[in-house]
Design a protein around this motif. Structure first.
Motif, PDB file in Angstrom:
ATOM      1  N   VAL A  85      43.795  35.930  47.449  1.00 42.90           N
ATOM      2  CA  VAL A  85      42.725  36.130  46.468  1.00 42.90           C
ATOM      3  C   VAL A  85      41.353  35.826  47.045  1.00 42.90           C
ATOM      4  O   VAL A  85      40.333  36.234  46.472  1.00 42.90           O
ATOM      5  CB  VAL A  85      42.974  35.258  45.206  1.00 42.90           C
ATOM      6  N   ASP A  86      41.280  35.094  48.149  1.00 39.64           N
ATOM      7  CA  ASP A  86      39.992  34.767  48.777  1.00 39.64           C
ATOM      8  C   ASP A  86      40.062  35.124  50.259  1.00 39.64           C
ATOM      9  O   ASP A  86      40.160  34.251  51.127  1.00 39.64           O
ATOM     10  CB  ASP A  86      39.674  33.276  48.593  1.00 39.64           C
ATOM     11  N   ALA A  89      37.604  33.406  52.744  1.00 38.99           N
ATOM     12  CA  ALA A  89      37.945  32.031  53.114  1.00 38.99           C
ATOM     13  C   ALA A  89      39.045  32.013  54.161  1.00 38.99           C
ATOM     14  O   ALA A  89      39.019  31.180  55.083  1.00 38.99           O
ATOM     15  CB  ALA A  89      38.374  31.248  51.869  1.00 38.99           C
ATOM     16  N   ARG A  90      40.002  32.912  54.048  1.00 42.67           N
ATOM     17  CA  ARG A  90      41.079  32.966  55.034  1.00 42.67           C
ATOM     18  C   ARG A  90      40.549  33.380  56.408  1.00 42.67           C
ATOM     19  O   ARG A  90      41.003  32.888  57.440  1.00 42.67           O
ATOM     20  CB  ARG A  90      42.174  33.934  54.591  1.00 42.67           C
ATOM     21  N   LEU A  91      39.554  34.270  56.425  1.00 44.99           N
ATOM     22  CA  LEU A  91      38.979  34.679  57.712  1.00 44.99           C
ATOM     23  C   LEU A  91      38.210  33.519  58.334  1.00 44.99           C
ATOM     24  O   LEU A  91      38.312  33.266  59.541  1.00 44.99           O
ATOM     25  CB  LEU A  91      38.062  35.891  57.516  1.00 44.99           C
ATOM     26  N   ARG A  92      37.451  32.786  57.527  1.00 42.28           N
ATOM     27  CA  ARG A  92      36.727  31.620  58.064  1.00 42.28           C
ATOM     28  C   ARG A  92      37.707  30.591  58.617  1.00 42.28           C
ATOM     29  O   ARG A  92      37.463  29.995  59.677  1.00 42.28           O
ATOM     30  CB  ARG A  92      35.849  31.000  56.969  1.00 42.28           C
ATOM     31  N   CYS A 110      35.376  41.557  53.522  1.00 46.49           N
ATOM     32  CA  CYS A 110      36.818  41.321  53.473  1.00 46.49           C
ATOM     33  C   CYS A 110      37.397  41.917  52.191  1.00 46.49           C
ATOM     34  O   CYS A 110      36.912  41.621  51.093  1.00 46.49           O
ATOM     35  CB  CYS A 110      37.115  39.821  53.540  1.00 46.49           C
ATOM     36  N   TRP A 111      38.423  42.723  52.343  1.00 43.77           N
ATOM     37  CA  TRP A 111      39.121  43.313  51.208  1.00 43.77           C
ATOM     38  C   TRP A 111      40.470  42.607  51.031  1.00 43.77           C
ATOM     39  O   TRP A 111      41.189  42.378  52.009  1.00 43.77           O
ATOM     40  CB  TRP A 111      39.379  44.798  51.430  1.00 43.77           C
ATOM     41  N   SER A 112      40.819  42.288  49.814  1.00 46.06           N
ATOM     42  CA  SER A 112      42.134  41.727  49.523  1.00 46.06           C
ATOM     43  C   SER A 112      43.148  42.863  49.486  1.00 46.06           C
ATOM     44  O   SER A 112      42.992  43.829  48.732  1.00 46.06           O
ATOM     45  CB  SER A 112      42.097  40.995  48.183  1.00 46.06           C
TER      46      SER A 112
END
Length: 398
Positions: A85-86, A89-92, A110-112
């Motif tokens: 969903v975020d 944040a996962r990329l960071r 970023c696309w979910s």
């Protein structure tokens, strides 16, 4: 299986095993079925633009370095498809995990989405944006069967190809050197980069089988008119100047297992390693081209080179016959190699043969690489033998 076929297979460096674990059984018909496109598979006219790049697997080891390389290039709009969903944040978090410079991350959209979902879970406007897809996402697990991994690794590749065919985008497909099984390409000469891998030979890991089928989808899509570049990295290690490595990587587990056991097997076993930043840079350099590349080191080292590059303070390792080394590893319940014990067959020839790969285009894109032993030494410096061994599956989805 006969004594003659046993002898031939052993000479090729791929002995036939009496009992093949389910995760390594080759279900060739099922894989061939998955690696085919339907007869009616239209391809839109190709786009001329190369301004927007979408990346799958951006939180993975290679994927995060691809994002960093695209940002450093500076002239491309960067999109990525990330589960959750975020996704930003996962990329960071991935950039922190792999110790990458986070500057410019605010320029990444970023696309979910998910490889297991139709259209990757994207809307029509998102699907229409990319001029090129870099498909580096995969479920990497050396303990799982091809049937378990194929929905993500083969089905996900098919979905990316479907999107590109619909919009005329080009695709850069990250395959693997592992699609070339030992013994599948006999002969003295190297395997040409533009040669598709032959039908899989002998038991392979489920991951290798799924990557083999995914690459064949890429080849078929190319024959249908889609611009598909295929990249086959070798064993990816940390950046040339150092940096973290995935703790679940098979080579990492092998080296940790040797250090914990205090011994190396007395076999001739080539180790071909290539830095992750060099692989990412090569793929980004290739974006305007429709090529097939073997992104491998031109001068691999040998497992026994480990003895010459041990970090300070690590005791010298013994050289043991394969059977004795295997017995020592399997007798230790805390060995990192317990997690991949099914890959350690009871017999290994004195020399392990791997397919020799031409790297004319791959070498040009990689540029000059550090000597393989120095890369191995850098990898060893990243390992912490004292850390507790993690249990469970080896790898994960990126």
């Amino acid at each position: 299986r006969t004594p003659q076929t046993e002898a031939v297979a052993a000479d090729l460096g791929y002995p036939l095993r009496r009992a093949v674990p389910p995760s390594m059984r080759v279900h060739r018909d099922a894989l061939l079925t998955q690696a085919r496109l339907p007869a009616d598979w239209p391809v839109a006219p190709p786009r001329d633009a190369l301004t927007t790049v979408a990346v799958t697997g951006a939180t993975g080891f290679l994927g995060a370095h691809l994002i960093r390389e695209l940002l450093d290039r500076g002239d491309l709009a960067v999109r990525c498809v990330i589960r959750g969903v975020d996704p930003q944040a996962r990329l960071r978090e991935a950039f922190r995990r792999w110790d990458l410079d986070p500057r410019g991350l605010d320029r990444v959209t970023c696309w979910s989405g998910d490889l297991l979902t139709d259209d990757l879970g994207l809307g029509p406007a998102q699907v229409a944006e990319p001029d090129v897809w870099i498909h580096s996402a995969a479920w990497l697990d050396f303990t799982a069967s091809a049937a378990t991994l194929s929905p993500a690794n083969v089905g996900g590749t098919r979905r990316v190809l479907d999107l590109a065919a619909r919009t005329g985008a080009r695709v850069h497909l990250v395959s693997s050197k592992g699609v070339f099984a030992p013994g599948s390409h006999p002969g003295s000469g190297p395997v040409a980069e533009e040669q598709p891998p032959r039908p899989i030979f002998g038991p392979l890991t489920g991951y290798q089988q799924s990557k083999w089928a995914a690459e064949h989808l890429g080849w078929e899509a190319r024959t249908r008119g889609l611009r598909v570049a295929i990249h086959r990295p070798g064993r990816i290690v940390g950046r040339a100047d150092g940096g973290p490595v995935p703790p679940d990587d098979l080579l990492v587990l092998l080296l940790q297992g040797m250090l914990v056991a205090g011994a190396v097997p007395a076999v001739r076993w080539p180790i071909e390693v290539v830095p992750v930043d060099a692989v990412a840079r090569a793929i980004v350099r290739a974006l305007p081209r429709v090529v097939t590349t073997n992104l491998v080191h031109g001068e691999p080292c040998d497992i026994e080179d480990l003895l010459d590059v041990l970090p300070a303070g690590v005791p010298q390792l013994e050289r043991l016959p394969w059977a004795d080394w295997r017995a020592r590893v399997l007798a230790d319940p805390d060995s990192p190699l317990q997690r991949v014990a099914h890959l350690l067959g009871p017999v290994l020839p004195a020399r392990v043969h791997e397919a020799r790969l031409d790297r004319a285009v791959g070498g040009e894109l990689l540029g000059a690489l550090p000597p393989a032993p120095s890369l191995l030494a850098g990898l060893l410096r990243q390992l912490d033998v004292g850390q507790p061994v993690r249990r469970g599956a080896v790898g994960g989805r990126s």
